[in-house]
Enzyme design. Structure first.
Site, PDB file in Angstrom:
ATOM      1  N   HIS A 139       0.359  -0.157 -13.716  1.00 37.41           N
ATOM      2  CA  HIS A 139       1.188  -1.498 -14.020  1.00 37.41           C
ATOM      3  C   HIS A 139       2.774  -1.300 -13.868  1.00 37.41           C
ATOM      4  O   HIS A 139       3.138  -0.187 -14.499  1.00 37.41           O
ATOM      5  CB  HIS A 139       0.712  -1.966 -15.068  1.00 37.41           C
ATOM      6  CG  HIS A 139       1.369  -3.504 -15.320  1.00 37.41           C
ATOM      7  ND1 HIS A 139       0.790  -4.383 -15.017  1.00 37.41           N
ATOM      8  CD2 HIS A 139       2.380  -3.783 -16.177  1.00 37.41           C
ATOM      9  CE1 HIS A 139       1.926  -5.449 -15.273  1.00 37.41           C
ATOM     10  NE2 HIS A 139       2.606  -5.213 -16.036  1.00 37.41           N
TER      11      HIS A 139
ATOM     12  N   GLY B 196       0.715  -1.364   0.044  1.00 33.62           N
ATOM     13  CA  GLY B 196      -0.094   0.013  -0.036  1.00 33.62           C
ATOM     14  C   GLY B 196       0.912   1.366  -0.051  1.00 33.62           C
ATOM     15  O   GLY B 196       0.381   2.296   0.532  1.00 33.62           O
TER      16      GLY B 196
HETATM   17  C1  GRF Z   1       3.102  -1.375  -7.599  1.00 35.60           C
HETATM   18  O1  GRF Z   1       4.374  -1.739  -8.318  1.00 35.60           O
HETATM   19  C2  GRF Z   1       1.970  -1.467  -8.653  1.00 35.60           C
HETATM   20  O2  GRF Z   1       2.358  -1.209 -10.049  1.00 35.60           O
HETATM   21  C3  GRF Z   1       1.721  -2.844  -8.813  1.00 35.60           C
HETATM   22  O3  GRF Z   1       1.727  -3.437  -7.438  1.00 35.60           O
HETATM   23  C4  GRF Z   1       2.729  -2.561  -6.669  1.00 35.60           C
HETATM   24  C5  GRF Z   1       2.106  -2.253  -5.393  1.00 35.60           C
HETATM   25  O4  GRF Z   1       2.960  -1.649  -4.660  1.00 35.60           O
HETATM   26  N1  GRF Z   1       0.533  -3.136  -9.518  1.00 35.60           N
HETATM   27  P1  GRF Z   1       2.383  -0.913  -3.314  1.00 35.60           P
HETATM   28  O5  GRF Z   1       1.496  -1.903  -2.521  1.00 35.60           O
HETATM   29  O6  GRF Z   1       1.551   0.243  -3.592  1.00 35.60           O
HETATM   30  O7  GRF Z   1       3.641  -0.685  -2.514  1.00 35.60           O
END
Ligand code: GRF
Length: 187
Positions: A103, A12
């Protein structure tokens, strides 16, 4: 005031950036963090930042329970930030062009089912790519295929590991995601 719900399954860090970015914003606010993983760190982050959270199961995602919750909160925009499940068609139809995802690669490369989190960075490093980046796009019923809104690139260095690349990508996400969501809201 546009009301944003962030959907997340993991750490998150992007959810946190979004919450902080819109905290004192005149036009939008993150009013709900919805999560499908009881152990996810995003729930603690939401708690610490005083944003209500909602925990739901895969079944509740599919049977319309989550949709009802989002409607009850009068959500205008859904922002996926590390959300691991496919968004059901019913939810996509209820929020046309109002669901966005980030992504951690340059779509259409390194996207699709199974391409999430560390799998993406492992594949990019294994393919000896010289650049990677982020893609922010609308969400439709298929993984990573909605209309693209924004991309930003970063180099992949010869001695990069999936972990070091992930760190660089995360930094890029934290800079751009709140800004792109803001632009979407303000037109
Ligand atoms: C990010 O790298 C996003 O692109 C992918 O999942 C990851 C989430 O990271 N879909 P976080 O939980 O926001 O730290």
């Amino acid at each position: 005031m546009k009301r944003i719900a962030v959907l997340a399954s993991g750490s998150g860090s992007n959810a946190q950036r979004l919450i902080e970015h819109f905290r004192a914003h005149a036009l939008a606010q993150v009013v709900l963090v919805a999560c499908d993983q009881p152990q996810a760190r995003v729930l603690q982050r939401a708690w610490d930042l005083h944003v209500p959270s909602y925990l739901f199961s895969g079944k509740e995602l599919r049977d319309g329970t989550l949709l009802g919750e989002l409607q009850q909160h009068r959500i205008d925009l859904i922002v996926l930030a590390g959300f691991m499940r496919l968004i059901p068609a019913e939810l996509v139809r209820a929020f046309p062009d109002r669901i966005v995802n980030i992504h951690p690669a340059l779509l259409p490369k390194f996207g699709g089912k199974g391409m999430y989190g560390h799998h993406v960075h492992e594949a990019v490093v294994a393919a000896k790519e010289t650049e990677s980046g982020i893609t922010i796009h609308f969400v439709n019923e298929r993984y990573d295929e909605g209309r693209m809104l924004f991309q930003a690139k970063c180099p992949v260095l010869p001695d990069d590991t999936p972990e070091s690349l992930a760190e660089r990508i995360h930094a890029l996400e934290h800079v751009h995601y709140p800004r792109v969501v803001e632009k979407l809201i303000t037109g």
